[in-house]
Write an enzyme that holds these catalytic residues in place. Structure first.
Site, PDB file in Angstrom:
ATOM      1  N   HIS A  75     -38.852 -44.876  30.028  1.00 24.57           N
ATOM      2  CA  HIS A  75     -39.613 -44.435  28.860  1.00 24.57           C
ATOM      3  C   HIS A  75     -39.239 -45.310  27.668  1.00 24.57           C
ATOM      4  O   HIS A  75     -38.058 -45.500  27.378  1.00 24.57           O
ATOM      5  CB  HIS A  75     -39.291 -42.979  28.510  1.00 24.57           C
ATOM      6  CG  HIS A  75     -39.839 -42.002  29.501  1.00 24.57           C
ATOM      7  ND1 HIS A  75     -39.999 -40.663  29.206  1.00 24.57           N
ATOM      8  CD2 HIS A  75     -40.277 -42.146  30.775  1.00 24.57           C
ATOM      9  CE1 HIS A  75     -40.507 -40.034  30.264  1.00 24.57           C
ATOM     10  NE2 HIS A  75     -40.672 -40.920  31.227  1.00 24.57           N
ATOM     11  N   TYR A 202     -41.651 -33.547  22.104  1.00 22.75           N
ATOM     12  CA  TYR A 202     -40.876 -32.537  21.389  1.00 22.75           C
ATOM     13  C   TYR A 202     -41.816 -31.871  20.393  1.00 22.75           C
ATOM     14  O   TYR A 202     -42.320 -32.539  19.480  1.00 22.75           O
ATOM     15  CB  TYR A 202     -39.707 -33.178  20.648  1.00 22.75           C
ATOM     16  CG  TYR A 202     -38.562 -33.632  21.528  1.00 22.75           C
ATOM     17  CD1 TYR A 202     -37.368 -32.917  21.567  1.00 22.75           C
ATOM     18  CD2 TYR A 202     -38.662 -34.782  22.304  1.00 22.75           C
ATOM     19  CE1 TYR A 202     -36.308 -33.335  22.352  1.00 22.75           C
ATOM     20  CE2 TYR A 202     -37.610 -35.206  23.107  1.00 22.75           C
ATOM     21  CZ  TYR A 202     -36.439 -34.471  23.119  1.00 22.75           C
ATOM     22  OH  TYR A 202     -35.389 -34.879  23.906  1.00 22.75           O
ATOM     23  N   PRO A 295     -29.020 -29.272  24.490  1.00 22.16           N
ATOM     24  CA  PRO A 295     -29.781 -30.236  25.277  1.00 22.16           C
ATOM     25  C   PRO A 295     -30.857 -30.978  24.493  1.00 22.16           C
ATOM     26  O   PRO A 295     -31.444 -31.927  25.022  1.00 22.16           O
ATOM     27  CB  PRO A 295     -30.396 -29.375  26.383  1.00 22.16           C
ATOM     28  CG  PRO A 295     -30.441 -27.992  25.816  1.00 22.16           C
ATOM     29  CD  PRO A 295     -29.259 -27.882  24.927  1.00 22.16           C
ATOM     30  N   LYS A 299     -27.817 -35.527  25.647  1.00 23.43           N
ATOM     31  CA  LYS A 299     -26.564 -36.283  25.630  1.00 23.43           C
ATOM     32  C   LYS A 299     -25.527 -35.832  26.657  1.00 23.43           C
ATOM     33  O   LYS A 299     -24.553 -36.536  26.886  1.00 23.43           O
ATOM     34  CB  LYS A 299     -25.918 -36.182  24.231  1.00 23.43           C
ATOM     35  CG  LYS A 299     -26.718 -36.849  23.140  1.00 23.43           C
ATOM     36  CD  LYS A 299     -26.862 -38.327  23.402  1.00 23.43           C
ATOM     37  CE  LYS A 299     -27.894 -38.968  22.511  1.00 23.43           C
ATOM     38  NZ  LYS A 299     -28.379 -40.231  23.065  1.00 23.43           N
ATOM     39  N   TYR A 387     -30.998 -41.811  20.215  1.00 25.11           N
ATOM     40  CA  TYR A 387     -31.575 -41.286  21.452  1.00 25.11           C
ATOM     41  C   TYR A 387     -31.313 -42.216  22.625  1.00 25.11           C
ATOM     42  O   TYR A 387     -30.948 -41.763  23.728  1.00 25.11           O
ATOM     43  CB  TYR A 387     -33.080 -41.058  21.269  1.00 25.11           C
ATOM     44  CG  TYR A 387     -33.661 -40.057  22.240  1.00 25.11           C
ATOM     45  CD1 TYR A 387     -33.795 -38.723  21.881  1.00 25.11           C
ATOM     46  CD2 TYR A 387     -34.051 -40.439  23.519  1.00 25.11           C
ATOM     47  CE1 TYR A 387     -34.313 -37.797  22.761  1.00 25.11           C
ATOM     48  CE2 TYR A 387     -34.573 -39.516  24.404  1.00 25.11           C
ATOM     49  CZ  TYR A 387     -34.692 -38.194  24.041  1.00 25.11           C
ATOM     50  OH  TYR A 387     -35.187 -37.289  24.923  1.00 25.11           O
TER      51      TYR A 387
END
Length: 389
Positions: A75, A202, A295, A299, A387
């Site tokens: 991704h 998200y 979550p 990580k 990220y």
């Protein structure tokens, strides 16, 4: 009681324990891995699925990434969806790095297969594991198997047995625990369905947070924010699908998440937890035994991999030079990354979730923050850097 000796005794056959054993093997250091569950259980328990760029590189370097490259989903961005509009964060464009979606259980399968192929000593279904003498030069671990008590003595004991394992308790009151419990949880489902999107979504909604993820080209993974005391029985399938469609809505209309057969449902509490220090004497902690992150920041497994890498380097340096410098600084070295991940996970969580009460001031702040992140290249780059790792 049987007695034997190795160099490092590892408790827990999750990603941290198996990777540590493999890294030590590559350095010519022997280890014994003790696991209280059977092989089928550890290879099939569903956990995290996002690998940072650096985590993938580590697995490549140690020769366990062939299947990951064949089956993992690369991704290059994520989507933040709020006020009915989607905004893409182009992570690779901003950082030159990417993430790979590949389930934790798949990483465990790859590591375990490699350890067994290399003659690694991994012992399943051990019971009543106890850690002894960690403040001495010869710490040991005892356990029951086949009705017989066994004792393994080593130079180091590595506690990689998770939040509920025995390792952290073995350090006693020398450890300080810092924690935060969030007033909500995640309801997660696994679905036999082709993902409707190629990147994670998200979503921030007045009803709560939602996350669209995937595990393979045929399996999707979706989450809904629910109450901290919510029960699975309160969420029949139709309610789950309707709420997902609502929270992922675009331009005032529900968004179809792509219904399919739900084959796993569970509720995950949201908490942050850090143990300081991450060691006592010859007992070193890694992964969930030392820290838990929400979550939202993806990580957990990545921190476990980093802990294992730091620990293996410290132990290898000790054996090759006789100096315990890196062993003694393991906590300091590991916590620098742990706390950065804790901050990022807290930041993502606080920005995207609905908190109890009808706090319109808080909601406006969250919306403004999301607008900053999606409207500013500098803000977006900061998110992307954290990220991808």
């Amino acid at each position: 009681m049987t007695d034997e000796r190795t160099q490092v005794v590892i408790i827990g056959a999750g990603p941290a324990g198996l990777l540590l054993s493999h890294l030590l093997h590559l350095a010519g250091i022997t280890s014994v891995v003790l696991e209280d569950r059977d092989r089928a259980h550890i290879e099939n328990r569903v956990r995290a699925g996002v690998l940072e760029h650096g985590t993938t590189e580590i697995l490549e370097q140690v020769g366990v990434a062939d299947r990951l490259h064949r089956e993992g989903l690369v991704h290059e961005g994520i989507e933040l969806r709020f006020d009915g509009v989607g905004h893409r964060i182009p992570m690779t464009e901003l950082t030159g790095r990417h993430i790979t979606v590949y389930g934790q259980q798949e990483v465990v399968k790859d590591l375990l297969a490699r350890r067994l192929a290399d003659g690694g000593d991994v012992r399943f279904e051990v019971a009543d594991v106890q850690v002894h003498d960690v403040d001495t030069a010869e710490p040991s671990v005892t356990y029951l198997a086949g009705g017989v008590r066994h004792r393994v003595v080593g130079d180091v004991v590595a506690g990689c047995d998770g939040f509920h394992g025995v390792s952290r308790a073995a350090a006693g009151d020398t450890l300080h625990h810092l924690d935060r419990t969030y007033p909500f949880a995640w309801l997660g489902i696994l679905v036999h369905a082709v993902p409707r999107t190629h990147e994670l979504i998200y979503a921030s909604h007045q009803n709560g947070f939602a996350l669209y993820s995937m595990r393979s080209p045929e399996v999707t993974r979706l989450y809904l924010q629910v109450g901290a005391d919510e029960q699975v029985e309160s969420w029949p399938e139709d309610r789950i699908w309707d709420e997902l469609a609502l929270r992922f809505g675009l331009d005032g209309e529900p968004w179809d998440p792509g219904r399919g057969e739900i084959f796993d449902v569970g509720i995950t509490p949201m908490r942050s937890f850090v143990t300081e220090p991450m060691q006592r004497g010859r007992l070193l902690l890694a992964g969930d035994a030392a820290h838990i992150v929400p979550p939202t920041g993806a990580k957990g497994m990545n921190l476990a991999v980093h802990d294992a890498l730091l620990m293996s380097r410290a132990i290898e340096h000790w054996y090759s030079t006789g100096e315990e410098t890196l062993v003694n600084s393991y906590t300091t070295d590991a916590l620098a990354r742990v706390w950065r991940a804790q901050h990022f996970s807290w930041w993502m969580t606080s920005m995207l979730h609905k908190f109890p009460g009808d706090d319109q001031f808080q909601h406006r702040l969250q919306t403004a923050q999301l607008a900053n992140v999606t409207g500013s290249r500098a803000y977006a780059t900061a998110l992307a850097e954290n990220y991808v790792g």
